[in-house]
Write a protein that holds these residues in place. Structure first.
Motif, short mmCIF file in Angstrom:
data_model
loop_
_atom_site.label_atom_id
_atom_site.label_comp_id
_atom_site.label_asym_id
_atom_site.label_seq_id
_atom_site.Cartn_x
_atom_site.Cartn_y
_atom_site.Cartn_z
N TRP A 156 0.85 -1.19 0.00
CA TRP A 156 0.00 0.00 0.00
C TRP A 156 0.88 1.25 0.00
N ARG A 157 1.92 1.25 0.83
CA ARG A 157 2.83 2.39 0.87
C ARG A 157 3.52 2.59 -0.49
N GLU A 158 3.92 1.51 -1.10
CA GLU A 158 4.54 1.58 -2.42
C GLU A 158 3.56 2.16 -3.44
N ALA A 159 2.31 1.71 -3.41
CA ALA A 159 1.28 2.25 -4.30
C ALA A 159 1.03 3.72 -4.01
N LEU A 160 1.04 4.11 -2.76
CA LEU A 160 0.87 5.50 -2.36
C LEU A 160 1.97 6.36 -2.99
N GLU A 161 3.19 5.92 -2.85
CA GLU A 161 4.32 6.68 -3.37
C GLU A 161 4.29 6.79 -4.89
N ALA A 162 3.67 5.81 -5.57
CA ALA A 162 3.58 5.81 -7.03
C ALA A 162 2.30 6.48 -7.54
N GLY A 163 1.42 6.89 -6.61
CA GLY A 163 0.18 7.55 -7.01
C GLY A 163 -0.97 6.61 -7.34
N GLU B 294 2.78 1.04 11.75
CA GLU B 294 4.22 0.82 11.79
C GLU B 294 4.83 1.05 10.40
N PHE B 295 3.98 1.14 9.37
CA PHE B 295 4.44 1.27 7.98
C PHE B 295 4.04 2.60 7.34
N VAL B 296 2.90 3.12 7.74
CA VAL B 296 2.37 4.38 7.19
C VAL B 296 1.74 5.18 8.32
N THR B 297 1.50 6.46 8.07
CA THR B 297 0.90 7.29 9.11
C THR B 297 -0.63 7.23 9.02
N ARG B 298 -1.24 7.56 10.12
CA ARG B 298 -2.70 7.63 10.13
C ARG B 298 -3.18 8.70 9.14
N ALA B 299 -2.45 9.80 9.06
CA ALA B 299 -2.82 10.87 8.13
C ALA B 299 -2.80 10.38 6.68
#
Length: 124
Positions: free
Chosen positions: A84-91, A107-112
């Motif tokens: 999910w974090r990887e997808a976030l960073e790629a848009g 532990e991997f991404v922020t609540r925000a």
């Protein structure tokens, strides 16, 4: 004791159809054996499914040997937190169901970050 979600309340099931979760119990539950950290409950989109396939994780093709029917846009799924974090960073981050996302996702991404991509259904 029940698991908690990122909102600090009891973890709500993510999906029974398709049946999701590391334990295939419908929830984004985890333990030390879950090396992928399947913690983030998402509503998958065409864009995300294509992104995931391009990264070598085909979530569309059925794999009966793993009790996996394949996903289609709109399905809810317990996604690995790092993916999910990887997808976030790629848009390409798919919408998140916060009530069904395990608190260890923090532990991997922020609540925000999760809240910015919160899925808002007509029922809420």
């Amino acid at each position: 004791m029940s698991a908690m979600n990122v909102l600090g309340t009891e973890l709500v099931p993510c999906s029974y159809d398709p049946l999701t979760g590391y334990f295939r119990d419908g929830c984004c539950n985890t333990d030390e054996s879950d090396q992928g950290s399947h913690l983030v409950c998402v509503k998958v989109s065409n864009d995300f499914l294509a992104f995931s396939a391009a990264k070598g994780n085909d979530l569309v093709t059925p794999r009966p040997e793993y009790r996996f029917a394949g996903l289609k846009p709109g399905d809810r799924w317990c996604l690995c937190a790092n993916r999910w974090r990887e997808a976030l960073e790629a848009g390409f981050a798919p919408p998140v169901i916060l009530e069904s996302t395990h608190f260890k996702a923090l532990e991997f991404v922020t609540r925000a970050q999760l809240e910015k991509h919160r899925f808002h259904s007509a029922l809420h």
